[in-house]
Structures are given as C-alpha cells and as structure tokens.
Enzyme design. Structure first.
Site, PDB file in Angstrom:
ATOM      1  CG  HIS A 194      -2.077  -0.950   1.168  1.00  0.00           C
ATOM      2  ND1 HIS A 194      -1.907  -2.310   1.212  1.00  0.00           N
ATOM      3  CD2 HIS A 194      -3.414  -0.754   1.086  1.00  0.00           C
ATOM      4  CE1 HIS A 194      -3.083  -2.912   1.171  1.00  0.00           C
ATOM      5  NE2 HIS A 194      -4.015  -1.992   1.074  1.00  0.00           N
TER       6      HIS A 194
ATOM      7  N   GLY B 169      -0.840  -2.128  -5.858  1.00  0.00           N
ATOM      8  CA  GLY B 169      -1.829  -3.167  -5.555  1.00  0.00           C
ATOM      9  C   GLY B 169      -3.164  -2.562  -5.174  1.00  0.00           C
TER      10      GLY B 169
ATOM     11  CG  HIS C 216     -10.503  -4.639  -2.621  1.00  0.00           C
ATOM     12  ND1 HIS C 216     -10.612  -3.283  -2.493  1.00  0.00           N
ATOM     13  CD2 HIS C 216     -10.402  -5.125  -1.357  1.00  0.00           C
ATOM     14  CE1 HIS C 216     -10.566  -2.952  -1.208  1.00  0.00           C
ATOM     15  NE2 HIS C 216     -10.433  -4.060  -0.503  1.00  0.00           N
TER      16      HIS C 216
ATOM     17  CD  GLU D 253     -12.066  -5.722   2.566  1.00  0.00           C
ATOM     18  OE1 GLU D 253     -12.362  -5.456   3.731  1.00  0.00           O
ATOM     19  OE2 GLU D 253     -11.129  -5.186   1.953  1.00  0.00           O
TER      20      GLU D 253
ATOM     21  CB  CYS E 233     -10.109   1.907   5.296  1.00  0.00           C
ATOM     22  SG  CYS E 233     -11.285   0.543   5.328  1.00  0.00           S
TER      23      CYS E 233
HETATM   24 ZN   LIG Z   1     -13.309   1.093   4.476  1.00  0.00          ZN
END
Ligand SMILES: [Zn+2]
Length: 643
Positions: free
Chosen positions: A133, A184, A258, A310, A406
């Site tokens: 990330h 990614g 995702h 997700e 997040c």
């Molecule tokens: Zn989130």
C-alpha cells in the site's frame, strides 16, 4: 484550466447538521482515536508512527502497513472543515498544524514519505507494490496536502505533496532506469490528477496516465516482484482480478475484484479521460459505470456484495444479509459518479451520488458521531449473525474504531466535501447537482455570480435558489430532476417556467440574470415502493420503500421481531410523517402491512399446509441511514409484497 468546480459553503439544513456533527464530534473523536486515547478501542498508532518517523519519539511503526492513510484522510477532512468554515473545536487548527509539521518532518530528503518503510524496511522501498500500500498511502497523503494547502494557503504542505509526487515520478515509468510497477491498491492515480489540477504540473497527469496504462500488462508486475530475492508477502497472493491487474484496463469486460480498489481506479480513469480527452478510456469508464450501476449496485448505494475479498460478486448477485457493501466502496462509487458527471454530463450520475451519500455512506456513521459501520448489510438479525461464522463481518452495532480503520476517516472527508459536489459548471451552464442549503460563487456569463440555495431537502422537495450577478450575466441554470421524482415544477421570479426537463434529466433556465433573481423548484416527494430487476434473486417478490433520495428500512425497535414475515400489500398507502422527536428528527413512513397467521407448529417441517389467514401488521419505516442507533435488533430494507 476551465473552472469546473463551484464549491458551496453549506449553511443550513440536512447537510449542515451532518457537517456540524463531523466538525464538532467526529473529527475530535478521530483525533483521539488516532492518538490512541479511546479506552477500549483498537489502537491506531497513526499519529505516533509519524512522530517516530520524524525522530520525535522513540519506538517503531505499529499497526497495519497502510496506517498512514488513516491520518491522511483525517487531514483531508480537517482541510475541508477549515476551507468551508464548518464549526469545529478551536484546537482543530493546532491539530492540523501539528500533523502538517509531523508529515513534513517525516518526509525523507529524497521526497519519499511512508512511515512503515522508513521505520521498518528502509531498504525495501517500492519492493512490495502488491501488498504494502505504499502508493495508496502516498495518494492519500497527496490528497491531504492538496486539501490543507487549499484551506490554509500553506505553501510548505503543498511542497510536501510535490516532493512526494516528484519522487514517484522519478521512480516509476517506462523510461530507462525506472520501475514499471503499478499499485496493488489504486488511489495514486486520482491523487496525481488532483495535484495536477492544483499546480498545473503536467508530469503529474502523465504519471497518473502511466499507472492506468501500465496496469494489467504482461508480465504482471505483481508476479515479477514476488520472484525477487527477499520478497516478503504481507497479505498473501490473490487472483490478479482482485487488483484489476488481469488485463489492461481498456480490455476488462466488467467491474471485478476488490470493490474499493476497482472504484478508485475508475475515478483515476475518468479523471485522466477528462483531462486528456482519451476516448477509449472514457468508453471503458462507460462500460464500468453500466456494469456497476446496472447489475451490481444495492438500492442503498452499497457495492461489493462479497465479504470474501471485499469484492464485487457476479451480476445481480446481491444478497441482503451477507452483503459486504463496505462504506469505503459506496464512497468510491460516489467519487466515480461525481467524475462521470463531469466527463459525460447527465442527471443520472448525480442520482447515484445522492443514492450513495444519503444511504450507504451515511449509514456508516452513528447519529452521535462516535460509532462506525465498515459493512452495510440490508437485512440483519443480530442473533443469527452472531451465531453464524459466515456472517462474522456483519455487526448489529456500530463500532468505536477498527484495527483496519479505513472507513471512519473516509466518511469524515466525504461528508465535509459535500459542498464540492453540490454544483457543476460546464461551459456556460451551471448545474445544480446535490440540493442543499448554502452559497456558492462562480465566474460565469461574463460576471461573478453568487447562488444561494435554501431547502429542507431531503425532507421536503421545495428548493429556492437566488441568483445574484454582479453585472448582467447570460448563462443557463440547469436543475437536476432526480430519476425517482414523478413531478417537478419550476417558477422563475414567481412566473411558472413551462419547460419540461431535457432528456439528460435537467430543467434548464436560459436567461440573462440580474442582481436578485429567484428560481423555485418543487419536487414531488410522495413515498413510493421500489422493485428490483427480477434477476436479483434476493429481492424477488419483495419491495423497498423510498422517499426522495432516502431508502427506508424496518427496524425491530418500531416493528417487533420476525421482520421476514411482514408484508406490504400492493395497494398499501404509504404515509410520510414528520417525527422531530425520533432519532435526531426525521420523516418516517407509516403503512398498513400484513402478515400470515402461522398454523400451529407440528415440527420444523410439515406437509402441504399453507396459512389460511392474514392479519394486520402496521409498519413503520425509518431512513436506512438511521438504523442501529437504538438497542440492537432486526432490520430489513426489502419487505415481502404478499403475506
Ligand atoms: Zn473502508
């Protein structure tokens, strides 16, 4: 560059009350969370990581590899609060100063900025683009710097963003000596375009385009880097579809993987398509838009049905009780919709913006500003969810914080930015996109023009807009007639405006505007039922209730348990009732529901018997966003249409 943005300062009404909550409670609560001061909540470490990286505290990096992004999103929200004058504690400016100072001090001499790698693996920078990330965090830090520099005119914070972007520009690309890597988790693409728009520096736009064009090419970077000596996986490999890296972006047949990543990528694609007039990229944005909004979207604006990965599930596969529908994914779609409106024009894009905003995004925040949903299902039985390991992601109560946090600061930056999406300017037309109470200024039709909007929307459909032009100004005011609205009327300076909405969904008023012209729009706000495409198995034979942009739900607190047995007969009258006393003040929908009278139990199953009678079951629907603010209990959006 042409001015496309016409930011509105929200001064009252629905959004003012949410922005008040964010400014006064959410931002301070998140500041405490990121400073690890909330008893019982998972530690964030976000601020401390920067302190350590800046050499101002002992220790090392703690928490997830992407922890920097939490503070970055909070900083972006703080910038919005300052820029729009949203009420907040007096300390906010000091907190913002402190974070700007820390971030600047944690930046390395070559412009690199990431506390995890700086503290834990300084010789492995950019060595694990698939999992670590780094470019995602860089993107959020750039967005944070853009927001704070617009709010404070602080050249120092803008130079942090520029140095970081310059560093990335020097390391990535097809030119000799550079890495041909891609992130990614997408985000850097849209952030570089934002920085380009603020600075005019073309290299940032070119680098955003590189990241988009390079994605999905063979050999896949994520396969190259994992072969290198010393590579260490963080989250383990996923199929390339998960990262939208299985094919070049223009060849991908559908939205996949995702959901947040896919939608942030789509935002970057729409931005680059707009700035470079790239027709093939714009066509791919259309394809993604049609796929997501035509086949993979919950009525609440939620996206990403599958908890595993997700991710997007297949077309029309939209289960209600196991829905993932991450708050960040609804935010991603909101951001994509806003960009599609600018790329293509048309009211249908702002229709999706408000579907996301009023439902699947707002549901992520509790009414007291101190609890969050990461996952936003459309049907919950908290007892069943607690006993079912496949529903471990479903919570019946909002959480004070998360180890992977997040969503909370993403909600804060989104709700404080509503004014940025309220208006849109395209050439000589000013588009009213999101109805709100507030003021905005635009240079249009050869004059500086102030527009003031007053409304109780979404509780009421009356919207009054006052236009004040410093000198006579000829331009078109285009008012969005939402797709759900079955009747809109308009008057200009008290006279009925006879025109119908155009095919793109806007009612247009073309005239020369003076110093005090008044436009009054009236949108019909009768509650109505919604049915899903029959291919959506989970919703077949069921209806949902909507009024204006708000999707409603039944909650156990108002309707008792066993909500799966409640039914709304086809001709049931839906009555909107204002309830200032309930859940912070809202409009509920009352209806005469029914349910089948169960036969005496003879065991779990019995042959061939059908309940003979139905009985009345009064139903009370509340807006979906307001669920789970009382004692935990059942909730459902979709209700049977026959007992
Ligand atoms: Zn989130």
């Amino acid at each position: 560059m042409e001015q496309r943005e016409v930011p509105a300062r929200i001064t009252g009404g629905f959004w003012r009350s949410w922005q008040d909550l964010v400014g006064r409670k959410v931002i301070p609560h998140q500041w405490r969370a990121m400073n690890d001061q909330i008893p019982g909540a998972p530690k964030s470490h976000s601020v401390n990581n920067f302190r350590v990286a800046a050499g101002r505290a002992p220790g090392t990096h703690e928490g997830m590899v992407f922890q920097d992004s939490d503070l970055a999103k909070w900083m972006e929200a703080a910038g919005n609060v300052i820029r729009f004058g949203i009420p907040a504690p007096a300390e906010l400016r000091a907190w913002a100063e402190q974070t700007m100072d820390l971030v600047a001090a944690a930046q390395q001499p070559d412009g690199y900025l990431n506390t995890y790698f700086t503290l834990k693996e300084p010789d492995r920078r950019w060595g694990n683009l698939r999992d670590a990330h780094e470019l995602y965090c860089a993107g959020h830090l750039i967005e944070a710097c853009v927001s704070l520099s617009r709010a404070t005119d602080d050249g120092r914070i803008l130079s942090v963003a520029r140095r970081l972007a310059d560093h990335i520009d020097s390391r990535f690309g097809v030119e000799p000596g550079k890495m041909r890597g891609v992130p990614g988790h997408e985000e850097i693409e849209l952030a570089l375009v934002r920085l380009y728009r603020l600075t005019g520096e073309r290299r940032y736009l070119d680098r955003a385009r590189y990241f988009i064009d390079e994605r999905g090419r063979k050999p896949a970077w994520f396969e190259v880097e994992t072969e290198r000596p010393g590579y260490r996986s963080v989250f383990g490999p996923m199929p390339l579809e998960y990262y939208q890296a299985h094919l070049p972006v223009r060849e991908q047949p559908e939205a996949t993987g995702h959901a947040v990543r896919a939608l942030y990528l789509a935002c970057g694609m729409a931005d680059v398509a707009l700035e470079t007039a790239d027709a093939s990229l714009a066509a791919q944005c259309d394809l993604l838009w049609d796929d997501v909004t035509g086949r993979k979207l919950y009525v609440t604006g939620g996206v990403g049905a599958a908890a595993a990965h997700e991710a997007f599930a297949g077309p029309f596969d939209l289960p209600n009780d196991s829905a993932y529908a991450e708050t960040c994914a609804a935010i991603g779609l909101f951001l994509f919709a806003g960009r599609m409106a600018r790329l293509r024009g048309g009211a249908r894009f702002a229709d999706v913006m408000e579907r996301c905003l009023h439902n699947g995004i707002l549901s992520g925040l509790s009414l007291d500003g101190e609890g969050y949903f990461y996952v936003n299902p459309l049907e919950v039985d908290p007892r069943a969810a607690a006993a079912n390991p496949s529903l471990r992601h479903v919570k019946g109560r909002r959480q004070p914080w998360y180890g992977c946090a997040c969503c909370p600061p993403n909600i804060a930056r989104t709700l404080t930015s509503v004014g940025d999406w309220a208006w849109r300017r395209d050439g000589g037309t000013l588009y009213a996109e999101l109805y709100h109470e507030g003021t905005a200024a635009a240079a249009i039709g050869g004059a500086s023009v102030t527009v003031r909007e007053a409304t109780r929307y979404p509780w009421d459909g009356a919207v009054a807009i006052t236009v004040a032009a410093a000198a006579p100004a000829s331009f078109t005011l285009a008012l969005r007639v939402p797709g759900w609205c079955r009747g809109a009327s308009l008057s200009v300076n008290g006279k009925r405006w006879g025109r119908e909405p155009d095919a793109d969904g806007y009612l247009r008023v073309e005239r020369t505007w003076g110093t005090a012209d008044r436009v009054e729009l009236e949108l019909a706000m009768e509650p109505f039922t919604v049915r899903a495409d029959p291919r959506v198995r989970a919703d077949y034979g069921r209806v949902a209730v909507q009024r204006g942009p708000l999707v409603y739900c039944l909650e156990e607190a108002d309707n008792g348990a066993d909500l799966h047995r409640a039914a709304l007969p086809p001709r049931a009258r839906l009555r909107a009732v204002e309830r200032p006393d309930l859940l912070g003040g809202l409009t509920v929908i009352a209806a005469d529901g029914v349910e089948a009278v169960p036969l005496p139990l003879t065991g779990l199953y019995a042959a061939g018997r059908r309940p003979a009678r139905t009985r009345r079951r009064p139903l009370l629907f509340i807006p979906y966003y307001a669920w789970a603010n009382r004692a935990p209990g059942e909730m459902t959006v979709w209700v049977r249409d026959q007992a």
